[in-house]
Design a protein around this motif. Sequence first.
Motif, PDB file in Angstrom:
ATOM      1  N   PHE A  28       0.895  -1.315  -0.469  1.00  0.00           N
ATOM      2  CA  PHE A  28       0.534  -0.062   0.271  1.00  0.00           C
ATOM      3  C   PHE A  28       0.729   1.507  -0.164  1.00  0.00           C
ATOM      4  O   PHE A  28      -0.047   1.710   0.036  1.00  0.00           O
ATOM      5  CB  PHE A  28      -1.176   0.040   1.435  1.00  0.00           C
ATOM      6  CG  PHE A  28      -1.971  -0.862   0.905  1.00  0.00           C
ATOM      7  CD1 PHE A  28      -3.414  -0.894   0.410  1.00  0.00           C
ATOM      8  CD2 PHE A  28      -1.830  -2.844   1.607  1.00  0.00           C
ATOM      9  CE1 PHE A  28      -3.555  -1.417   0.454  1.00  0.00           C
ATOM     10  CE2 PHE A  28      -2.468  -3.442   1.607  1.00  0.00           C
ATOM     11  CZ  PHE A  28      -3.891  -2.619   1.133  1.00  0.00           C
ATOM     12  N   LEU A  29       2.437   1.073  -0.413  1.00  0.00           N
ATOM     13  CA  LEU A  29       2.753   1.982  -0.151  1.00  0.00           C
ATOM     14  C   LEU A  29       3.118   2.596  -1.736  1.00  0.00           C
ATOM     15  O   LEU A  29       3.327   1.934  -2.577  1.00  0.00           O
ATOM     16  CB  LEU A  29       4.474   2.516   0.523  1.00  0.00           C
ATOM     17  CG  LEU A  29       5.345   3.265  -0.144  1.00  0.00           C
ATOM     18  CD1 LEU A  29       5.395   4.355   1.886  1.00  0.00           C
ATOM     19  CD2 LEU A  29       6.731   2.759   0.716  1.00  0.00           C
ATOM     20  N   LEU A  30       2.338   3.805  -1.614  1.00  0.00           N
ATOM     21  CA  LEU A  30       2.218   4.616  -3.301  1.00  0.00           C
ATOM     22  C   LEU A  30       4.010   4.998  -3.324  1.00  0.00           C
ATOM     23  O   LEU A  30       4.683   5.452  -2.699  1.00  0.00           O
ATOM     24  CB  LEU A  30       1.674   5.460  -3.467  1.00  0.00           C
ATOM     25  CG  LEU A  30      -0.189   5.641  -2.520  1.00  0.00           C
ATOM     26  CD1 LEU A  30      -0.694   6.777  -2.511  1.00  0.00           C
ATOM     27  CD2 LEU A  30      -0.459   4.371  -3.527  1.00  0.00           C
ATOM     28  N   ASP A  31       4.625   4.207  -4.197  1.00  0.00           N
ATOM     29  CA  ASP A  31       5.610   4.843  -5.410  1.00  0.00           C
ATOM     30  C   ASP A  31       5.843   6.281  -5.800  1.00  0.00           C
ATOM     31  O   ASP A  31       4.209   6.331  -6.515  1.00  0.00           O
ATOM     32  CB  ASP A  31       6.837   3.790  -6.183  1.00  0.00           C
ATOM     33  CG  ASP A  31       5.981   3.140  -7.194  1.00  0.00           C
ATOM     34  OD1 ASP A  31       4.871   3.648  -7.919  1.00  0.00           O
ATOM     35  OD2 ASP A  31       6.069   2.356  -7.286  1.00  0.00           O
ATOM     36  N   ASP A  32       6.575   6.408  -6.872  1.00  0.00           N
ATOM     37  CA  ASP A  32       6.449   7.974  -7.343  1.00  0.00           C
ATOM     38  C   ASP A  32       5.648   8.117  -8.085  1.00  0.00           C
ATOM     39  O   ASP A  32       5.046   9.044  -9.199  1.00  0.00           O
ATOM     40  CB  ASP A  32       8.007   8.299  -8.056  1.00  0.00           C
ATOM     41  CG  ASP A  32       9.061   8.683  -7.074  1.00  0.00           C
ATOM     42  OD1 ASP A  32       8.491   9.000  -5.801  1.00  0.00           O
ATOM     43  OD2 ASP A  32      10.060   8.772  -7.130  1.00  0.00           O
ATOM     44  N   PHE A  50      -8.991   6.169  -6.117  1.00  0.00           N
ATOM     45  CA  PHE A  50      -8.046   6.099  -6.815  1.00  0.00           C
ATOM     46  C   PHE A  50      -7.069   5.052  -6.248  1.00  0.00           C
ATOM     47  O   PHE A  50      -6.603   3.829  -6.760  1.00  0.00           O
ATOM     48  CB  PHE A  50      -7.469   6.533  -7.952  1.00  0.00           C
ATOM     49  CG  PHE A  50      -7.016   6.056  -9.108  1.00  0.00           C
ATOM     50  CD1 PHE A  50      -7.603   6.224 -10.087  1.00  0.00           C
ATOM     51  CD2 PHE A  50      -5.573   5.600  -9.288  1.00  0.00           C
ATOM     52  CE1 PHE A  50      -6.906   5.725 -11.363  1.00  0.00           C
ATOM     53  CE2 PHE A  50      -4.302   5.352  -9.700  1.00  0.00           C
ATOM     54  CZ  PHE A  50      -5.312   5.375 -11.607  1.00  0.00           C
ATOM     55  N   ALA A  51      -6.300   5.747  -5.061  1.00  0.00           N
ATOM     56  CA  ALA A  51      -5.671   4.970  -4.647  1.00  0.00           C
ATOM     57  C   ALA A  51      -5.807   3.609  -3.786  1.00  0.00           C
ATOM     58  O   ALA A  51      -5.423   3.005  -3.826  1.00  0.00           O
ATOM     59  CB  ALA A  51      -5.046   5.777  -3.607  1.00  0.00           C
ATOM     60  N   LEU A  52      -6.775   3.841  -3.368  1.00  0.00           N
ATOM     61  CA  LEU A  52      -7.936   2.204  -2.728  1.00  0.00           C
ATOM     62  C   LEU A  52      -7.673   1.517  -3.233  1.00  0.00           C
ATOM     63  O   LEU A  52      -7.341   0.190  -3.302  1.00  0.00           O
ATOM     64  CB  LEU A  52      -8.701   2.911  -2.038  1.00  0.00           C
ATOM     65  CG  LEU A  52      -9.158   3.779  -0.332  1.00  0.00           C
ATOM     66  CD1 LEU A  52     -10.097   3.695  -0.617  1.00  0.00           C
ATOM     67  CD2 LEU A  52      -8.185   2.210  -0.064  1.00  0.00           C
TER      68      LEU A  52
END
Length: 195
Positions: A28-32, A50-52
């Motif tokens: 769940f860690l968003l990269d660049d 969207f991230a979910l």
Amino acid sequence: MEFLTDEQAAGFGRFTECPSQAELERVFLLDDADRIEVDKRRGAHNRVGFALQLTTVRYLGTFLSDPLAVPGGVLDYLAEQLDIADPSCVKAYVERVKTPYEHQWEIRQLDGYVEFGHPQRHELFQEFLAARAWMRVETAKALFDAAVAWLRQHRVLLPGVSVLARLVLQRHSEWVSALSVVAVSGLVLASAAPA
């Protein structure tokens, strides 16, 4: 689906508990690249929604029918990364019914997800199941778990639990039947051999 408990079947393709801290940091860690895609969305509710969906499909191998049916810890973890002070703003994400579906389509294109019936990947999956069933002595549940892992790794969206369970049970039963034939043949040969 006799090899799955009711609880296992009900939890298939859903969150049954909040992921561990290690899982949050790994999946769940968003990269660049994720942040660039998330930041294209207008409004905090669309960015976190969207991230979910982006991270949920990576974790579960499927999109949720209710994209907000996630543990609070997942929502909080993503909102913190996106500097969203009020994670509850995500409730507005589903107000426009089309938005979650449009985002699912974009995520499929972005990450290369395909439906379970995709011809090439389905054929590869069938080959994997057959080879795994023949090369390992394992329970139908273990074969099911390996099938789920293969589908997630190859970015094939999970089918319904009963569809996957039937395929796995079919392959496992074929293996058990073949093993029985080999065992019986071996006994017949052994009894016919001169002493």
